[in-house]
Design a protein around this motif. Structure first.
Motif, PDB file in Angstrom:
ATOM      1  N   THR A 116      -9.461  34.675  28.166  1.00  0.00           N
ATOM      2  CA  THR A 116      -9.008  33.955  29.349  1.00  0.00           C
ATOM      3  C   THR A 116      -9.145  34.843  30.583  1.00  0.00           C
ATOM      4  OG1 THR A 116      -6.699  34.665  29.069  1.00  0.00           O
ATOM      5  CG2 THR A 116      -7.351  32.585  28.027  1.00  0.00           C
ATOM      6  N   ILE A 117      -9.511  34.204  31.682  1.00  0.00           N
ATOM      7  CA  ILE A 117      -9.597  34.869  32.978  1.00  0.00           C
ATOM      8  C   ILE A 117      -8.537  34.225  33.873  1.00  0.00           C
ATOM      9  CG2 ILE A 117     -11.037  35.303  35.006  1.00  0.00           C
ATOM     10  CD1 ILE A 117     -13.482  35.201  33.213  1.00  0.00           C
ATOM     11  N   ASP A 118      -7.463  34.953  34.132  1.00  0.00           N
ATOM     12  CA  ASP A 118      -6.315  34.396  34.867  1.00  0.00           C
ATOM     13  C   ASP A 118      -5.870  33.076  34.255  1.00  0.00           C
ATOM     14  OD1 ASP A 118      -6.225  36.547  36.565  1.00  0.00           O
ATOM     15  OD2 ASP A 118      -7.343  35.581  38.180  1.00  0.00           O
ATOM     16  N   GLY A 119      -5.833  33.056  32.924  1.00  0.00           N
ATOM     17  CA  GLY A 119      -5.346  31.881  32.211  1.00  0.00           C
ATOM     18  C   GLY A 119      -6.391  30.827  31.915  1.00  0.00           C
ATOM     19  N   GLN A 120      -7.601  30.966  32.456  1.00  0.00           N
ATOM     20  CA  GLN A 120      -8.664  29.988  32.230  1.00  0.00           C
ATOM     21  C   GLN A 120      -9.515  30.421  31.036  1.00  0.00           C
ATOM     22  OE1 GLN A 120      -8.729  27.158  34.151  1.00  0.00           O
ATOM     23  NE2 GLN A 120      -6.902  28.030  35.111  1.00  0.00           N
ATOM     24  N   ALA A 121      -9.532  29.589  29.981  1.00  0.00           N
ATOM     25  CA  ALA A 121     -10.225  29.944  28.740  1.00  0.00           C
ATOM     26  C   ALA A 121     -11.734  29.805  28.896  1.00  0.00           C
ATOM     27  CB  ALA A 121      -9.738  29.062  27.598  1.00  0.00           C
ATOM     28  N   THR A 122     -12.465  30.740  28.290  1.00  0.00           N
ATOM     29  CA  THR A 122     -13.929  30.689  28.324  1.00  0.00           C
ATOM     30  C   THR A 122     -14.517  31.505  27.183  1.00  0.00           C
ATOM     31  OG1 THR A 122     -15.890  31.066  29.717  1.00  0.00           O
ATOM     32  CG2 THR A 122     -14.137  32.698  29.850  1.00  0.00           C
ATOM     33  N   ALA A 123     -15.710  31.118  26.737  1.00  0.00           N
ATOM     34  CA  ALA A 123     -16.500  31.954  25.827  1.00  0.00           C
ATOM     35  C   ALA A 123     -17.411  32.822  26.683  1.00  0.00           C
ATOM     36  CB  ALA A 123     -17.317  31.079  24.883  1.00  0.00           C
ATOM     37  N   PHE A 124     -17.911  33.909  26.103  1.00  0.00           N
ATOM     38  CA  PHE A 124     -18.716  34.807  26.921  1.00  0.00           C
ATOM     39  C   PHE A 124     -19.645  35.659  26.062  1.00  0.00           C
ATOM     40  CE2 PHE A 124     -15.132  37.289  25.603  1.00  0.00           C
ATOM     41  CZ  PHE A 124     -15.702  38.516  25.284  1.00  0.00           C
ATOM     42  N   ALA A 125     -20.627  36.254  26.736  1.00  0.00           N
ATOM     43  CA  ALA A 125     -21.488  37.291  26.156  1.00  0.00           C
ATOM     44  C   ALA A 125     -21.725  38.322  27.253  1.00  0.00           C
ATOM     45  CB  ALA A 125     -22.818  36.703  25.687  1.00  0.00           C
ATOM     46  N   VAL A 126     -21.509  39.594  26.926  1.00  0.00           N
ATOM     47  CA  VAL A 126     -21.705  40.672  27.899  1.00  0.00           C
ATOM     48  C   VAL A 126     -22.692  41.671  27.312  1.00  0.00           C
ATOM     49  CG1 VAL A 126     -20.627  42.498  29.247  1.00  0.00           C
ATOM     50  CG2 VAL A 126     -19.366  40.390  28.799  1.00  0.00           C
ATOM     51  N   MET A 127     -23.838  41.817  27.956  1.00  0.00           N
ATOM     52  CA  MET A 127     -24.865  42.733  27.484  1.00  0.00           C
ATOM     53  C   MET A 127     -24.594  44.145  27.998  1.00  0.00           C
ATOM     54  SD  MET A 127     -28.210  40.256  27.965  1.00  0.00           S
ATOM     55  CE  MET A 127     -29.339  41.377  27.137  1.00  0.00           C
ATOM     56  N   ASP A 128     -25.051  45.129  27.225  1.00  0.00           N
ATOM     57  CA  ASP A 128     -24.833  46.533  27.565  1.00  0.00           C
ATOM     58  C   ASP A 128     -26.174  47.260  27.509  1.00  0.00           C
ATOM     59  OD1 ASP A 128     -24.124  49.268  27.662  1.00  0.00           O
ATOM     60  OD2 ASP A 128     -22.165  48.837  26.804  1.00  0.00           O
ATOM     61  N   ALA A 129     -26.685  47.664  28.686  1.00  0.00           N
ATOM     62  CA  ALA A 129     -28.012  48.279  28.763  1.00  0.00           C
ATOM     63  C   ALA A 129     -28.066  49.676  28.166  1.00  0.00           C
ATOM     64  CB  ALA A 129     -28.486  48.323  30.214  1.00  0.00           C
ATOM     65  N   SER A 130     -26.917  50.268  27.855  1.00  0.00           N
ATOM     66  CA  SER A 130     -26.928  51.603  27.249  1.00  0.00           C
ATOM     67  C   SER A 130     -27.279  51.560  25.763  1.00  0.00           C
ATOM     68  CB  SER A 130     -25.569  52.290  27.443  1.00  0.00           C
ATOM     69  OG  SER A 130     -24.531  51.555  26.837  1.00  0.00           O
ATOM     70  N   PHE A 131     -27.340  50.371  25.175  1.00  0.00           N
ATOM     71  CA  PHE A 131     -27.758  50.201  23.786  1.00  0.00           C
ATOM     72  C   PHE A 131     -29.195  49.679  23.780  1.00  0.00           C
ATOM     73  CE2 PHE A 131     -28.294  48.472  19.636  1.00  0.00           C
ATOM     74  CZ  PHE A 131     -27.372  49.078  18.792  1.00  0.00           C
ATOM     75  N   ARG A 132     -30.141  50.555  23.447  1.00  0.00           N
ATOM     76  CA  ARG A 132     -31.561  50.187  23.410  1.00  0.00           C
ATOM     77  C   ARG A 132     -32.011  49.510  24.699  1.00  0.00           C
ATOM     78  NH1 ARG A 132     -34.750  52.700  21.079  1.00  0.00           N
ATOM     79  NH2 ARG A 132     -33.176  54.232  21.472  1.00  0.00           N
ATOM     80  N   MET A 133     -31.471  49.970  25.824  1.00  0.00           N
ATOM     81  CA  MET A 133     -31.794  49.427  27.147  1.00  0.00           C
ATOM     82  C   MET A 133     -31.557  47.908  27.210  1.00  0.00           C
ATOM     83  SD  MET A 133     -32.394  50.395  30.068  1.00  0.00           S
ATOM     84  CE  MET A 133     -32.517  49.401  31.530  1.00  0.00           C
ATOM     85  N   GLY A 134     -30.581  47.422  26.405  1.00  0.00           N
ATOM     86  CA  GLY A 134     -30.275  46.001  26.407  1.00  0.00           C
ATOM     87  C   GLY A 134     -31.418  45.141  25.927  1.00  0.00           C
TER      88      GLY A 134
END
Length: 286
Positions: A116-134
């Motif tokens: 939740t973001i300030d109580g608002q529910a959501t699904a998400f995906a966050v990529m990380d470029a430090s792992f195999r340059m994303g």
């Protein structure tokens, strides 16, 4: 006497810089990649890795970004243990994956889940470029597709933060197939009435920019983010023309209609909250 005094100063000044550096604990300071000012690393972390002097947006790890956006204790990770194999028996690929796992603490270059973001529910995906340059491989594509499917089944909005150098060459065509897999998942999600928000961070290039990163109902980017398919040098050699200095930056993409907005990192959470609330209430925001 004065000669002795200045002689001592000269002798002191000649101490090797390596010795002087050893007095400063490693990892205490951080230099801005753009303006080159030096700050305490803790100070930069409080600023979400945005330079206080020039505003340059340095990369955030997946977990640092998640912690900056989602409510404490209101987060559930999906497919945490899903990781890459070596389907083509590419030399040293497994060793490189293991090295990145130890370096980042991740099993793959993307973290997915719901919160939740300030109580608002959501699904998400966050990529990380430090792992195999994303780079986009089978496991990353599978995690993102599953997250979108879960969002559809649970009637949740879906937010993705992209950061990638493109397709993962060690997996060949299996990597390129993830572009189709994720795009189909987004189409199903969209047909079911789902809301997708895409935020492109530096860099978002190659197959990622050409597939799921550009398919949001809202397509945003952080300031200065590199966004594009092929590199500047390749394009200039192909068309035999000099490209503008700001070519493929977030600001250039916005000016040419490829983005809806360029958003400062410090304003990201409040904007996402407003959008989630607006779509939940059918267009009305309190």
């Amino acid at each position: 006497m004065l000669k002795d005094f200045f002689g001592k100063r000269k002798k002191y000044a000649s101490i090797p810089s390596e010795q002087a550096k050893s007095d400063v604990p490693e990892g205490l300071m951080q230099k801005c990649s753009k303006c080159h000012k030096i700050y305490y690393r803790k100070e930069m972390k409080k600023k979400l890795n945005v330079c206080p002097n020039c505003g340059y947006h340095h990369p955030l790890t997946a977990w640092d970004r998640i912690e900056s956006l989602f409510d404490d204790g209101k987060f559930q990770e999906w497919d945490e243990n899903l990781t890459s194999g070596n389907p083509l028996d590419f030399p040293d690929y497994e060793e490189k994956i293991e090295k990145d796992k130890k370096k980042t603490g991740l099993n793959e270059g993307v973290v997915t889940g719901k919160g939740t973001i300030d109580g608002q529910a959501t699904a998400f995906a966050v990529m990380d470029a430090s792992f195999r340059m994303g780079s986009l491989g089978s496991a990353m594509g599978e995690k993102i597709a599953r997250a979108i499917e879960n969002a559809r089944k649970e009637s949740l909005p879906f937010i993705i933060f992209t950061a990638s150098g493109g397709a993962r060459m060690q997996e060949g065509v299996l990597s390129l197939m993830q572009m189709t897999k994720t795009s189909i998942a987004i189409r199903r999600f969209s047909d079911a009435g789902g809301l997708m928000i895409s935020v492109m961070t530096h860099p978002t290039t190659g197959g990622v920019s050409a597939s799921f990163a550009s398919l949001g109902d809202y397509n945003f980017a952080e300031p200065g983010a590199l966004i594009g398919f092929a590199g500047r040098r390749i394009i200039e050699q192909t068309i035999r023309e000099k490209l503008p200095d700001d070519f493929q930056t977030a600001e250039f993409q916005l000016k040419h209609g490829q983005l809806d907005k360029v958003i400062h990192r410090h304003e990201m959470k409040s904007l996402l909250r407003v959008l989630l609330e607006m779509h939940k209430k059918g267009g009305e925001v309190s």
